[in-house]
Design a protein around this motif. Structure first.
Motif, short mmCIF file in Angstrom:
data_model
loop_
_atom_site.label_atom_id
_atom_site.label_comp_id
_atom_site.label_asym_id
_atom_site.label_seq_id
_atom_site.Cartn_x
_atom_site.Cartn_y
_atom_site.Cartn_z
N ASP A 456 43.79 2.03 34.95
CA ASP A 456 43.91 0.78 36.95
C ASP A 456 43.00 2.33 37.69
OD1 ASP A 456 46.04 0.46 36.31
OD2 ASP A 456 47.38 2.01 36.88
N GLU A 457 41.97 3.37 37.00
CA GLU A 457 41.03 4.66 37.89
C GLU A 457 39.61 3.50 37.36
OE1 GLU A 457 44.18 6.58 36.39
OE2 GLU A 457 43.20 5.46 35.21
N GLU A 458 39.61 2.75 36.27
CA GLU A 458 38.15 2.04 36.79
C GLU A 458 38.93 1.08 37.42
OE1 GLU A 458 36.68 3.07 32.31
OE2 GLU A 458 37.97 1.35 32.49
N TRP A 459 39.58 0.05 37.45
CA TRP A 459 40.11 -1.04 38.30
C TRP A 459 39.71 -0.46 40.09
CZ3 TRP A 459 40.26 -6.17 38.17
CH2 TRP A 459 40.48 -6.71 36.47
N ALA A 460 40.08 0.60 40.33
CA ALA A 460 39.98 1.25 41.56
C ALA A 460 38.53 1.13 41.95
CB ALA A 460 40.56 2.18 41.98
N GLU A 461 37.63 1.89 40.84
CA GLU A 461 36.77 2.39 41.32
C GLU A 461 35.39 0.86 41.14
OE1 GLU A 461 32.59 4.35 39.00
OE2 GLU A 461 34.50 4.76 38.62
N ALA A 462 35.81 0.39 40.50
CA ALA A 462 35.68 -0.69 40.91
C ALA A 462 35.50 -1.29 41.56
CB ALA A 462 35.18 -1.87 39.08
N THR A 463 37.15 -1.42 42.09
CA THR A 463 37.48 -2.90 43.53
C THR A 463 36.38 -2.02 44.41
OG1 THR A 463 38.80 -3.91 42.48
CG2 THR A 463 39.43 -3.62 44.42
N GLU A 464 36.30 -0.79 45.05
CA GLU A 464 36.10 -0.19 46.06
C GLU A 464 34.65 -0.62 46.02
OE1 GLU A 464 35.37 1.71 49.44
OE2 GLU A 464 37.31 1.21 48.41
N THR A 465 33.77 -0.59 45.03
CA THR A 465 32.35 -0.52 45.03
C THR A 465 31.75 -1.98 45.69
OG1 THR A 465 32.09 1.13 42.83
CG2 THR A 465 30.37 0.38 43.72
N LEU A 466 33.08 -3.09 45.40
CA LEU A 466 32.52 -4.24 45.49
C LEU A 466 32.79 -3.89 46.59
CD1 LEU A 466 34.17 -6.20 42.29
CD2 LEU A 466 31.55 -6.25 43.75
N ARG A 467 34.20 -4.11 47.16
CA ARG A 467 34.59 -3.91 48.20
C ARG A 467 33.41 -3.36 49.75
NH1 ARG A 467 36.19 -1.78 52.87
NH2 ARG A 467 35.42 0.56 51.73
N GLN A 468 33.02 -2.32 49.22
CA GLN A 468 31.69 -1.78 50.08
C GLN A 468 30.64 -3.05 50.22
OE1 GLN A 468 32.31 0.99 52.20
NE2 GLN A 468 30.59 0.07 53.01
N ALA A 469 29.95 -2.99 48.89
CA ALA A 469 29.30 -4.10 49.21
C ALA A 469 29.15 -5.00 50.24
CB ALA A 469 28.78 -4.70 47.86
N ALA A 470 30.39 -5.96 49.74
CA ALA A 470 30.94 -6.60 50.81
C ALA A 470 30.61 -6.53 52.23
CB ALA A 470 32.42 -7.41 50.12
N VAL A 471 31.43 -4.82 52.42
CA VAL A 471 31.01 -5.20 54.16
C VAL A 471 29.66 -4.20 54.66
CG1 VAL A 471 31.89 -2.67 55.45
CG2 VAL A 471 33.01 -3.93 53.72
N ASP A 472 29.01 -3.73 53.74
CA ASP A 472 27.61 -4.12 54.40
C ASP A 472 26.77 -5.07 54.83
OD1 ASP A 472 28.42 -0.80 53.45
OD2 ASP A 472 27.28 -1.09 51.56
N SER A 473 27.04 -6.33 53.29
CA SER A 473 26.74 -7.57 54.34
C SER A 473 26.53 -8.06 55.11
CB SER A 473 26.64 -8.62 52.07
OG SER A 473 28.04 -9.42 52.84
N GLY A 474 28.22 -8.00 55.99
CA GLY A 474 28.48 -7.84 57.37
C GLY A 474 28.82 -9.02 57.41
N LEU A 475 29.13 -10.14 55.87
CA LEU A 475 29.98 -10.86 56.54
C LEU A 475 31.49 -11.01 56.19
CD1 LEU A 475 27.96 -12.81 53.32
CD2 LEU A 475 28.23 -13.72 56.07
#
Length: 674
Positions: A456-475
């Motif tokens: 669960d810890e690895e999933w949480a880290e991966a998910t948050e990193t992806l989410r932040q990259a998506a947010v940074d895109s502005g879409l």
């Protein structure tokens, strides 16, 4: 085809329903619309459950008003229309037995057990009878059945409904209230004058107040469907329809359907001689003809060029592998039903590969790796084979043999956030180069099923990193709970085409699990052995699917840089052929795909033929053009520029193609660029 891009909703009106008062009375008292596209058709209670307007709470309750022109409102209208259809069928065909009739995206369906398939004439008659039912303004009335035994007695003549009662669940159809944890309900259609039951159906609801609250509907087609989706069960007749909050909304939808039909890549593939699906080869296995091969080659070549500029390294892997490789990766335990059956060779089982990543991992593992090599970006146009069910295969957009533009990026955890940002920017920019520019993102996360691997810890880290990259895109970012691959979360790029449909394009996945399974490692700066993170990325998804999407996006009128034939010379008479062949020779020397139509057809017929074939540049030549050393431009839209000197015409075409203009050339746009 995917759903339209989501947009921010306006604030939903809230209403307090006093105890002992119907929701409908409270809505009217609040002055909310009761007619028109924004009419309130149901309400949503504090638990998020949709309620009929006849619902009467035992205590004061604050609810949200749900209008007809919202997604939930349309679903209720469509479900109500499905009941009207079922009533019409049983009036027209008294022996028909009822299956289920849920709303679906843009419409509804209902399944029936009948002696013979419905005909187009039957649909027309049923639609007429439905209009009579709607005009009668029958009232939908919810009734709680006292017990399962009472339901069985009332539904004794409906074997499929009896089966649903016995299952004691909603079986994912929204047709039956859960038995035990909730109530078993029937919706009666009541005559507005006498109040007597006209028809009824086992259903969990909710419904619109009366049939007159179904402003627009149309039956569209008939198909065969197995009861509850299993081939072990009887085959029923499924009638599809659509229903909307207004006639105008329905007309707009039907026009979108007609436009989608005109753009259907399967039809255009035949008309433009791009590809075919011979029965001798098998379902979902396309052949690309010479013209389709050119489009595909140009798509791939430009992608290769951009990947080389971005530091990717090209690899190539076989189409088949021993079974053990896919056990190591975890694909066989999780996705065996989508892989072709194994071949037995030399006492070993071999599988056609359904994915490229395991082989790329072996390339990474083939020798020692240093942190100085990371991020290592491997790229392959790798053909894979997936056993899609026959009912799912659809032209080029769902095939069994597909060429993935697959990349696997091996990086450190510290590099991962920056790599994801640059990777997403690269994907979006490259898709835009092909003419797609309206995007939103979908974030697929871990579900609660047992198919996911990793902590669960690895999933949480991966998910948050992806989410932040998506947010940074502005879409815009839309959640997709439970939609992740078994080994990690992913971002999907959704692209809107020329007629507003959204298609899933690129996917980017974070994977902490495959590095463990394949024991991938690199030597860090301190000399220790560390495990890399793997980022999986498919840019087009597959070449075949992207080809199909682009064909529909451009309605077959590909940009000049992708067009199989970019220039067609059309002589007015035979004596002008030599002049155009000279012009075409100059164009070919500059890398332009050009031909001369020297057939016996008259000039006007040649123009019609090549306009139909969607050639971007037609060069016409008559006596005056030959004498002046010129040609006349003719474009897809029928516009024309006369008397253009040959040198200028060649330069115009070459520059247009080299700029990779995605718009179709016209007299106006070409003059503006000169």
């Amino acid at each position: 085809m995917s759903e339209s891009r989501p947009s921010a909703a306006e604030p939903t009106p809230r209403v307090v329903v006093p105890a002992g008062t119907t929701a409908g009375a409270a809505v009217r008292e609040a002055g909310l619309p009761g007619k028109g596209p924004d009419a309130v058709v149901v309400v949503r209670d504090a638990e998020g459950r949709l309620r009929d307007l006849s619902w009467t709470p035992s205590a004061d309750a604050e609810v949200e008003a749900v209008a007809a022109d919202t997604e939930d409102g349309r679903a209720v209208i469509r479900h109500s229309a499905a009941h009207v259809l079922a009533q019409a069928v049983q009036q027209q065909f008294p022996d028909a037995k009822l299956g289920i009739g849920p709303p679906v995206r843009d419409g509804f369906y209902y399944d029936f057990d009948v002696d013979k398939p419905f005909t187009p004439e039957d649909l027309a008659a049923l639609e007429k009878r439905m209009k009579q039912i709607v005009k009668a303004s029958q009232r939908f009335s919810r009734r709680v059945v006292e017990s399962v035994d009472a339901a069985r007695q009332e539904l004794a003549a409906e074997p499929y409904k009896l089966e649903l009662v016995d299952i004691k669940s909603d079986v994912d159809t929204d047709e039956v209230m859960e038995v035990g944890g909730g109530e078993l309900t029937i919706y009666d259609n009541l005559d507005p004058r006498s109040g007597e039951q006209v028809w009824g159906d086992l259903c969990r609801g909710p419904h619109v107040p009366t049939t007159k609250h179904i402003p627009a509907f149309k039956l569209t087609r008939v198909a065969a469907a197995y009861w509850r989706g299993s081939e072990r069960n009887p085959q029923l007749q499924r009638i599809y329809g659509t229903a909307w909050e207004s006639q105008e909304a329905q007309d707009a939808y039907l026009e979108r359907l007609a436009e989608a039909e005109r753009r259907d890549h399967r039809r255009l593939g035949t008309e433009l001689d791009l590809f075919s699906f011979p029965e001798e080869i098998g379902s979902g296995l396309p052949l690309f003809h010479p013209k389709g091969g050119i489009v595909r080659r140009e798509m791939e070549n430009y992608s290769r060029k951009r990947h080389e500029e971005a530091g990717y390294e090209f690899v190539n892997t076989p189409h088949i592998s021993k079974a053990g490789l896919f056990y190591t990766s975890g694909h066989l335990p999780y996705y065996a039903d989508t892989m072709f059956p194994p071949l037995k060779l030399e006492d070993e089982e071999y599988y056609l590969k359904a994915m490229n990543c395991p082989m790329h991992h072996l390339i990474f593992r083939s020798r020692g790796r240093s942190y100085r090599e990371l991020p290592l970006r491997l790229f392959e146009f790798g053909t894979v084979y997936r056993y899609e069910k026959s009912g799912v295969v659809h032209g080029l957009t769902r095939v069994r043999g597909l060429t993935m533009d697959d990349s696997h990026i091996y990086c450190t955890k510290e590099q991962m956030p920056g790599e994801l940002r640059s990777l997403l920017a690269f994907v979006l920019n490259l898709l835009a180069d092909y003419g797609l520019s309206d995007f939103y993102l979908e974030l697929s996360t871990k579900g609660d099923t047992g198919k996911f691997i990793g902590s669960d810890e690895e999933w949480a880290e991966a998910t948050e990193t992806l989410r932040q990259a998506a947010v940074d895109s502005g879409l815009d970012l839309v959640p997709d709970p439970g939609g992740a691959a078994y080994y990690g979360p992913k971002i999907s790029v959704q692209a809107k085409d020329a007629i507003g449909r959204s298609w899933q394009m690129s996917t980017i996945q974070v994977d902490f699990n495959h590095p463990k399974r394949f024991e991938l490692a690199y030597t860090a700066s301190d000399g220790s052995r560390q495990m890399p993170v793997v980022l999986h990325r498919a840019l087009f998804g597959s070449i075949e699917r992207f080809f199909g999407v682009l064909t529909e996006h451009y309605a077959g009128a590909f940009p000049a840089w992708l067009s199989p034939v970019q220039v067609m010379g059309i002589p007015i008479a035979d004596e002008h052929v030599a002049h155009l062949e000279s012009v075409v020779g100059e164009l070919r020397a500059r890398g332009i795909r050009a031909e001369v139509d020297s057939s016996d057809d008259r000039m006007q017929k040649k123009i019609r033929n090549h306009t139909t074939q969607k050639i971007p540049f037609m060069l016409l030549a008559g006596a005056k053009d030959v004498e002046a050393g010129a040609v006349s431009f003719r474009f897809r839209d029928g516009t024309q520029i006369n008397g253009v000197p040959v040198d200028e015409a060649v330069r115009t075409v070459v520059e247009w193609v080299e700029r990779r203009e995605n718009a179709s050339p016209s007299a106006e746009s070409v003059k503006a660029g000169q």
